[in-house]
Design a protein around this motif. Sequence first.
Motif, PDB file in Angstrom:
ATOM      1  N   PHE A 218       0.821  -1.215   0.000  1.00  0.00           N
ATOM      2  CA  PHE A 218       0.000   0.000   0.000  1.00  0.00           C
ATOM      3  C   PHE A 218       0.854   1.264   0.000  1.00  0.00           C
ATOM      4  CE2 PHE A 218      -2.718  -3.326   1.581  1.00  0.00           C
ATOM      5  CZ  PHE A 218      -3.919  -3.076   0.931  1.00  0.00           C
ATOM      6  N   ASP A 219       2.149   1.090   0.175  1.00  0.00           N
ATOM      7  CA  ASP A 219       3.050   2.234   0.193  1.00  0.00           C
ATOM      8  C   ASP A 219       3.464   2.534  -1.249  1.00  0.00           C
ATOM      9  OD1 ASP A 219       4.829   4.091   1.663  1.00  0.00           O
ATOM     10  OD2 ASP A 219       6.391   2.884   0.690  1.00  0.00           O
ATOM     11  N   GLU A 220       3.524   3.810  -1.602  1.00  0.00           N
ATOM     12  CA  GLU A 220       3.709   4.178  -3.011  1.00  0.00           C
ATOM     13  C   GLU A 220       4.936   3.531  -3.671  1.00  0.00           C
ATOM     14  OE1 GLU A 220       3.145   8.335  -3.646  1.00  0.00           O
ATOM     15  OE2 GLU A 220       3.342   8.138  -5.836  1.00  0.00           O
ATOM     16  N   VAL A 221       6.039   3.434  -2.909  1.00  0.00           N
ATOM     17  CA  VAL A 221       7.254   2.833  -3.494  1.00  0.00           C
ATOM     18  C   VAL A 221       6.944   1.446  -4.053  1.00  0.00           C
ATOM     19  CG1 VAL A 221       9.595   2.000  -3.028  1.00  0.00           C
ATOM     20  CG2 VAL A 221       8.802   4.095  -1.946  1.00  0.00           C
ATOM     21  N   SER A 222       6.147   0.660  -3.316  1.00  0.00           N
ATOM     22  CA  SER A 222       5.800  -0.682  -3.800  1.00  0.00           C
ATOM     23  C   SER A 222       4.532  -0.656  -4.644  1.00  0.00           C
ATOM     24  CB  SER A 222       5.622  -1.645  -2.631  1.00  0.00           C
ATOM     25  OG  SER A 222       6.828  -1.793  -1.939  1.00  0.00           O
ATOM     26  N   ALA A 223       3.499   0.063  -4.167  1.00  0.00           N
ATOM     27  CA  ALA A 223       2.203   0.051  -4.853  1.00  0.00           C
ATOM     28  C   ALA A 223       2.364   0.507  -6.308  1.00  0.00           C
ATOM     29  CB  ALA A 223       1.230   0.962  -4.122  1.00  0.00           C
ATOM     30  N   ARG A 224       3.186   1.522  -6.504  1.00  0.00           N
ATOM     31  CA  ARG A 224       3.287   2.119  -7.826  1.00  0.00           C
ATOM     32  C   ARG A 224       4.512   1.652  -8.603  1.00  0.00           C
ATOM     33  NH1 ARG A 224       2.579   8.514  -8.728  1.00  0.00           N
ATOM     34  NH2 ARG A 224       2.453   8.416 -11.007  1.00  0.00           N
ATOM     35  N   TYR A 225       5.608   1.411  -7.875  1.00  0.00           N
ATOM     36  CA  TYR A 225       6.870   1.225  -8.595  1.00  0.00           C
ATOM     37  C   TYR A 225       7.485  -0.173  -8.538  1.00  0.00           C
ATOM     38  CZ  TYR A 225       6.612   6.266  -8.918  1.00  0.00           C
ATOM     39  OH  TYR A 225       6.196   7.541  -9.190  1.00  0.00           O
ATOM     40  N   ALA A 226       6.958  -1.061  -7.669  1.00  0.00           N
ATOM     41  CA  ALA A 226       7.660  -2.346  -7.510  1.00  0.00           C
ATOM     42  C   ALA A 226       7.106  -3.441  -8.419  1.00  0.00           C
ATOM     43  CB  ALA A 226       7.593  -2.790  -6.054  1.00  0.00           C
ATOM     44  N   GLU A 227       8.024  -4.235  -8.945  1.00  0.00           N
ATOM     45  CA  GLU A 227       7.666  -5.442  -9.692  1.00  0.00           C
ATOM     46  C   GLU A 227       8.438  -6.593  -9.073  1.00  0.00           C
ATOM     47  OE1 GLU A 227       8.851  -4.404 -13.621  1.00  0.00           O
ATOM     48  OE2 GLU A 227       7.018  -3.269 -13.998  1.00  0.00           O
ATOM     49  N   PHE A 228       7.783  -7.736  -8.936  1.00  0.00           N
ATOM     50  CA  PHE A 228       8.405  -8.822  -8.176  1.00  0.00           C
ATOM     51  C   PHE A 228       8.596 -10.084  -9.001  1.00  0.00           C
ATOM     52  CE2 PHE A 228       5.886  -6.213  -5.239  1.00  0.00           C
ATOM     53  CZ  PHE A 228       6.894  -5.801  -4.382  1.00  0.00           C
ATOM     54  N   GLY A 229       9.654 -10.819  -8.656  1.00  0.00           N
ATOM     55  CA  GLY A 229       9.865 -12.149  -9.230  1.00  0.00           C
ATOM     56  C   GLY A 229       9.247 -13.197  -8.314  1.00  0.00           C
ATOM     57  N   ASP A 230       9.761 -14.407  -8.396  1.00  0.00           N
ATOM     58  CA  ASP A 230       9.229 -15.502  -7.581  1.00  0.00           C
ATOM     59  C   ASP A 230       9.617 -15.349  -6.109  1.00  0.00           C
ATOM     60  OD1 ASP A 230       8.012 -16.712  -9.684  1.00  0.00           O
ATOM     61  OD2 ASP A 230       9.562 -18.224 -10.000  1.00  0.00           O
ATOM     62  N   PHE A 231       8.732 -15.771  -5.259  1.00  0.00           N
ATOM     63  CA  PHE A 231       8.986 -15.748  -3.810  1.00  0.00           C
ATOM     64  C   PHE A 231       9.396 -17.147  -3.335  1.00  0.00           C
ATOM     65  CE2 PHE A 231       7.334 -11.690  -2.045  1.00  0.00           C
ATOM     66  CZ  PHE A 231       7.004 -11.098  -3.253  1.00  0.00           C
TER      67      PHE A 231
END
Length: 248
Positions: A218-231
């Motif tokens: 929910f934080d903009e750094v992640s909500a807007r800018y983060a893309e993730f690979g496998d966990f």
Amino acid sequence: MNEAALTLEGWYALHDFRKLDWSKWRLASAAERTDALNELQAFYSEWLEVENNKQGSSAVYSIVGQKADIVFMHLRESLQDLNELETAFNKTSFASYTIPAYSYVSVVELSNYLAKEGGDPMENPHVVARLKPVLPKADHICFYPMNKRRDGEDNWFMLSMDERKKLMLSHGLIGRSYAGKVRQIITGSVGFDNWEWGVTLFADDALQFKKLIYEMRFDEVSARYAEFGDFYVGNILDIDKLEQLLRI
Ligand code: VOV
């Protein structure tokens, strides 16, 4: 041109994910299995010695789910050291009962978004301890690679330094509210691997991974800018637990 964040780098990191070749392990004789385990035990001791000499750190975790069975995470002073370690491990008989599942190459990184001015950071023992960390032997690990988005209006790398600092402040505040519950080691991998960062989290309560990562969504750094690979998520494997895991 936009201003790049200044980064400090510490130890190089290799996350070496393996699957166990159970059919081959089952077909091995008891003596072969014992030899393989003894060799592995010798490696554990060597890794501990490196850690005690402050020349690196290692941690071993089992992985839950089908992506891998075990992760060997190593921090070392150079890429050469990591390469030697990897090759030496691959030459062990234990390694012949494993199948490479995934690997990640990166370097422990701190950026200057929230840095206080003044002094040589490399002279600051707190900074050095974060760049060359002893990997916490917490009960659980969570690893995933990530990028910062570069897509139209949502381009992290086109934001000004001031905008990025402001956003990272909020990221850091959320992170800090998990102090004592989750330890993060951020490794940079631009030019080293397929994603821009590796995120490695350690916690004694695995639920805290979910809570922290969810809150950050929910934080903009992640909500807007983060893309993730496998966990990848798993449980600590000391040598006794590993022997138990391999017992058939
Ligand atoms: C355990 C909590 C925690 C805490 C305290 C924390 C704090 C901080 C601070 C203060 C800073 C900036 C300075 C530095 O130290 O570099 C960072 C930096 C970074 N983080 Fe973080 N982060 C945490 C946790 C944490 C998580 C869970 C994630 C994954 C994001 C998610 O949505 O899944 C993450 C990512 C990152 C990344 C990729 C960077 C580098 C970004 C860059 O552009 O350079 N991070 N992080």
